[in-house]
Design a protein around this motif. Structure first.
Motif, PDB file in Angstrom:
ATOM      1  N   UNK A 269      -3.600   3.927  -3.883  1.00 42.84           N
ATOM      2  CA  UNK A 269      -4.176   4.284  -2.580  1.00 42.84           C
ATOM      3  C   UNK A 269      -3.318   5.403  -1.999  1.00 42.84           C
ATOM      4  N   UNK A 270      -3.950   6.548  -1.741  1.00 46.91           N
ATOM      5  CA  UNK A 270      -3.255   7.712  -1.196  1.00 46.91           C
ATOM      6  C   UNK A 270      -3.770   7.966   0.219  1.00 46.91           C
ATOM      7  N   UNK A 271      -2.954   7.571   1.205  1.00 44.36           N
ATOM      8  CA  UNK A 271      -3.317   7.729   2.609  1.00 44.36           C
ATOM      9  C   UNK A 271      -2.568   8.909   3.199  1.00 44.36           C
ATOM     10  N   UNK A 272      -3.112   9.437   4.290  1.00 37.32           N
ATOM     11  CA  UNK A 272      -2.438  10.491   5.051  1.00 37.32           C
ATOM     12  C   UNK A 272      -1.168   9.872   5.640  1.00 37.32           C
ATOM     13  N   UNK A 273       0.001  10.472   5.395  1.00 38.09           N
ATOM     14  CA  UNK A 273       1.257   9.875   5.883  1.00 38.09           C
ATOM     15  C   UNK A 273       1.277   9.604   7.390  1.00 38.09           C
ATOM     16  N   UNK A 274       0.706  10.477   8.193  1.00 38.35           N
ATOM     17  CA  UNK A 274       0.724  10.292   9.646  1.00 38.35           C
ATOM     18  C   UNK A 274      -0.500   9.556  10.173  1.00 38.35           C
ATOM     19  N   UNK A 275      -1.440   9.221   9.283  1.00 38.70           N
ATOM     20  CA  UNK A 275      -2.656   8.526   9.696  1.00 38.70           C
ATOM     21  C   UNK A 275      -3.122   7.611   8.558  1.00 38.70           C
ATOM     22  N   UNK A 276      -2.605   6.380   8.476  1.00 33.50           N
ATOM     23  CA  UNK A 276      -2.942   5.484   7.357  1.00 33.50           C
ATOM     24  C   UNK A 276      -4.415   5.084   7.302  1.00 33.50           C
ATOM     25  N   UNK A 277      -5.204   5.367   8.365  1.00 37.11           N
ATOM     26  CA  UNK A 277      -6.649   5.090   8.327  1.00 37.11           C
ATOM     27  C   UNK A 277      -7.399   6.143   7.518  1.00 37.11           C
ATOM     28  N   UNK A 278      -6.734   7.286   7.248  1.00 36.19           N
ATOM     29  CA  UNK A 278      -7.347   8.364   6.474  1.00 36.19           C
ATOM     30  C   UNK A 278      -6.918   8.224   5.012  1.00 36.19           C
TER      31      UNK A 278
END
Length: 142
Positions: free
Chosen positions: A34-43
């Motif tokens: 799972x690769x999430x946006x570091x500053x936005x884990x919902x993305x």
């Protein structure tokens, strides 16, 4: 050398983190990556889920070069599904019970199929249609 799947369904979700949790709890997938946006884990930029050595990939439904060029829309935007994934399972009734308990909408109750095996259909929380069954199209014919 093991054979790897050459066709991998890719899905987009408005709430990808919730979809990942649901798909794991209801349908038996496990997180592979799972690769999430570091500053936005919902993305979620990209996620890989595995079930019985088979993979699906998914991401958050945001505008991208690919989604714009394709063009891709959500089930809600399309007004219905344009495709569904079929997953071969052993115990159809137990799988359906687990999916129902996790909140899946069962749109086709488990039943025997004319072409063999048993199957059922379920929708995930964002309306994607899933089909599960014991019919294995790769099994030798009798």
């Amino acid at each position: 050398m093991p054979v790897r799947p050459a066709i991998i369904p890719c899905l987009r979700y408005a709430d990808a983190p919730a979809a990942i949790d649901f798909l794991c709890e209801a349908f038996g997938f496990v997180r592979h990556a799972v690769y999430a946006e570091p500053n936005d884990p919902k993305l979620i930029h990209h996620a890989q889920l595995i079930r019985d050595d088979q993979m699906i990939m998914l991401s958050t439904a945001v505008s991208s070069e690919f989604s714009t060029a394709a063009p891709m829309v959500s089930v809600a935007e399309a007004g219905g599904n344009t495709q569904s994934a079929y997953i071969v399972i052993d115990d159809v009734d137990a799988h359906a019970a687990t999916a129902r308990a996790a909140g899946a909408q069962i749109y086709m109750e488990p039943k025997d199929q004319e072409y063999g095996g048993r199957g059922y259909g379920a929708r995930d929380p964002e309306g994607n249609a899933w089909s599960f069954g014991s019919y294995d199209p790769f099994a030798p014919t009798r």
